[in-house]
Write an enzyme that holds these catalytic residues in place. Structure first.
Site, PDB file in Angstrom:
ATOM      1  N   THR A 169      13.181  36.147   9.256  1.00 46.83           N
ATOM      2  CA  THR A 169      13.572  36.771   7.989  1.00 46.83           C
ATOM      3  C   THR A 169      12.359  36.848   7.072  1.00 46.83           C
ATOM      4  OG1 THR A 169      14.017  34.722   6.763  1.00 46.83           O
ATOM      5  CG2 THR A 169      15.829  35.614   8.074  1.00 46.83           C
ATOM      6  N   ASP A 170      12.392  37.764   6.099  1.00 44.41           N
ATOM      7  CA  ASP A 170      11.504  37.637   4.960  1.00 44.41           C
ATOM      8  C   ASP A 170      12.005  36.403   4.202  1.00 44.41           C
ATOM      9  OD1 ASP A 170       9.520  38.131   3.107  1.00 44.41           O
ATOM     10  OD2 ASP A 170      10.072  40.224   2.778  1.00 44.41           O
ATOM     11  N   ALA A 171      11.237  35.915   3.245  1.00 49.61           N
ATOM     12  CA  ALA A 171      11.591  34.651   2.582  1.00 49.61           C
ATOM     13  C   ALA A 171      13.003  34.706   2.004  1.00 49.61           C
ATOM     14  CB  ALA A 171      10.585  34.367   1.479  1.00 49.61           C
TER      15      ALA A 171
END
Length: 602
Positions: free
Chosen positions: A298-300
């Site tokens: 995932t992105d953050a």
């Protein structure tokens, strides 16, 4: 097909599998909890965190600039991290990851490591040099990261920048042309991975046509399916076919044409699933249709595009249910007490498997992908610390790397206009140059670069767009033989400006961000009356539409990195390259990688 791992995946318990699927950030850590937010950078591994990494079989960490002081310290921290991982039951090594894209996003200190002028400058060299600079820069970035014990780079960005108002991608994109983005992106993936760095291309299915930053909100892309496949998805598809990267990072963006199904957010409202939580996008499209077999991260998850709508545990469950392998920055751990949150989180995930919210077989398959990738890149083989330090000191920011950085900066400079043969500048002794820049540091950098290359002694004055005295600016412009004006859009964040020093001298003339473009326009109008003027677009070149008509000559540099050497300002590769072109010591051979809409006539 991924290489079958010799790590005994089947022997991992469910808790260990879930630990492998978490990528923690260690940006700050405070031993004493207090009412204030912890802002102490973590530069060595505290015992409590080392034990947590071992106890929970944590799969990876992400490092930020706060974690990095110097070469010796970062090698030591990475050794400590890997030792903590090897003390876990599984003994599996950690993914140690970072955002070292080059250009705007570079976490290693610029005075130590080579950061380059970024993707759009590489895109500007493509017509003349093909994929040469993409390959070469990736090779350098990989060798420097690898020397520090870092093994995953969240790069390249293969978003196709189609939106001039994109606040977060813009010059992080190679181009608005999906085929060029794919060619340059694939060249980087190949070099990163050949040199031992796992490449994570981002942000799937594409962040190139957004006008909201997913750090601060939840963007929605309203493209038709045809446009999504032809533009946004095209580079991912081509790179997966050509050289499938070890990882792909998701985007926290709603794509209603790909998936309009909804889920319930923290306020009990229905909302369209962000791509990160969409099974249709992450499994049906990415896995089944594009046949991607690697690891999806995932992105953050602390970005507002997610954290504003979901509790951390719910966000991770939704993400894993969509088929994503790794949750990046799943919960904030800043104090010893916060480590208890990991216990609670893993227990919640175990019960989500038991209640069939998550599928046990899928979790096992996902962990297999993670361990296969670790095995494939031989992450368990750690260099001897003494050899590692000697090697890193020879590799990082060395002369050949700095020369490549300078070559790219120069090859990218693009001349958009040159009326009345304004360029190259014809300077004679003691001429006065007035420089207009977003802040004083950039004035100094431009002045320093011109002075270093000019055979004539020159005098300079400066207007900083953060604040200037209008009557003094008018006087300087009237006395100048040439005006050189630079602008950087979208607006710089505070971290890029380098502080508010400009305003300390004369707070009466402070200008807020919204006033700065108007101020630049008024200064350019003053200059236009009788002083030859050069306008330089220092970042995304779309601002040429607004300011280019006021100038006799227009250049684009796509970057404005300023180097610091022992706290002294050094002009840096982009300003040196600009000075060479301004003074006629090198031609401007770059070409615009994006379209600039014709401005209204002034």
């Amino acid at each position: 097909m991924p290489i079958k791992s010799s790590f005994a995946d089947s022997s991992l318990s469910l808790k260990q599998q879930l630990g492998q699927k978490l990528m923690l950030d260690l940006r700050y850590f405070c031993h004493q909890g207090s009412s204030q937010r912890c802002r102490t950078p973590l530069t060595e591994l505290p015992d409590e965190l080392a034990k947590a990494i071992s106890r929970y079989d944590i799969g990876g960490v992400i490092l930020f600039s706060e974690n990095i002081q110097n070469i010796e310290q970062i090698i030591s921290l990475n050794q400590q991290l890997q030792q903590a991982a090897s003390a876990s039951k599984s003994g599996l090594p950690l993914f140690i990851s970072i955002d070292q894209e080059g250009g705007r996003v570079a976490r290693l200190p610029r005075d130590v490591a080579t950061s380059f002028t970024g993707n759009m400058s590489i895109g500007a060299t493509y017509p003349e040099h093909g994929t040469y600079f993409a390959s070469q820069t990736a090779q350098v970035l990989a060798s420097e990261l690898s020397a520090l014990g870092i093994n995953v780079n969240y790069a390249p960005t293969v978003d196709v920048n189609m939106n001039p108002d994109n606040p977060v991608i813009n010059v992080r994109s190679f181009s608005e042309n999906p085929d060029e983005v794919a060619a340059l992106g694939a060249a980087q993936v190949i070099e990163f991975e050949k040199n031992g760095i796992i490449s994570a291309i981002k942000h799937f299915p594409g962040h190139g046509d957004t006008n909201v930053d997913s750090h601060t909100g939840l963007p929605k892309v309203m493209h038709s399916k045809e446009v999504i496949y032809a533009q946004d998805l095209a580079p991912f598809k081509q790179i997966i076919e050509q050289h499938s990267p070890g990882m792909i990072m998701t985007a926290h963006i709603q794509y209603p044409e790909l998936d309009s199904s909804t889920l319930t957010n923290v306020e009990g409202k229905q909302m369209i699933k962000p791509a990160t939580m969409s099974r249709k996008i992450m499994t049906d499209i990415l896995r089944d249709e594009l046949n991607y077999q690697g690891v999806v991260v995932t992105d953050a998850l602390d970005m507002a595009g997610i954290s504003h709508f979901f509790s951390p545990t719910q966000a991770i469950i939704n993400t894993f249910a969509a088929g994503v392998d790794i949750a990046l920055m799943p919960i904030e751990i800043r104090t010893p007490e916060d480590i208890n949150k990991l216990d609670a989180l893993i227990d919640s995930l175990v019960s989500a498997v038991k209640t069939k919210q998550l599928n046990a077989d899928e979790i096992a398959h996902s962990t297999q992908r993670i361990t296969s990738l670790k095995h494939q890149f031989k992450l368990h083989a750690l260099p001897n610390p003494i050899n590692a330090l000697a090697n890193a000191k020879q590799v990082i920011g060395n002369k050949a790397h700095r020369e490549l950085e300078a070559s790219l900066a120069l090859a990218a400079i693009t001349q958009i206009k040159n009326n009345n043969n304004t360029l190259p500048l014809k300077l004679s002794a003691d001429q006065h140059i007035h420089i207009i820049m977003p802040d004083t540091r950039k004035c100094m950098a431009m002045q320093q670069a011109i002075s270093a290359l000019s055979s004539q002694p020159l005098s300079f004055s400066c207007s900083s767009l953060q604040g200037f005295d209008p009557s003094e600016a008018q006087r300087n412009i009237n006395q100048a033989s040439i005006v050189i004006a630079g602008n950087a859009t979208p607006n710089q964040s505070a971290v890029e400006i380098g502080g508010m020093d400009d305003l300390a001298d004369n707070p009466n003339f402070a200008l807020n961000n919204a006033e700065q473009p108007k101020a630049l326009e008024s200064l350019l109008k003053m200059a236009k009356q009788h002083t030859p003027t050069v306008f330089i677009s220092l970042r995304a070149p779309y601002d040429i539409a607004q300011f280019g008509d006021y100038a006799d000559a227009v250049l684009a540099s796509y970057a404005y990195n300023i180097d610091m050497d022992k706290n002294e300002l050094v002009s840096g590769p982009a300003f040196t390259a600009l000075a060479k072109v301004l003074l006629g010591q090198a031609p401007a051979k770059g070409q615009l990688p994006v379209t600039i809409k014709q401005s209204k006539s002034h």
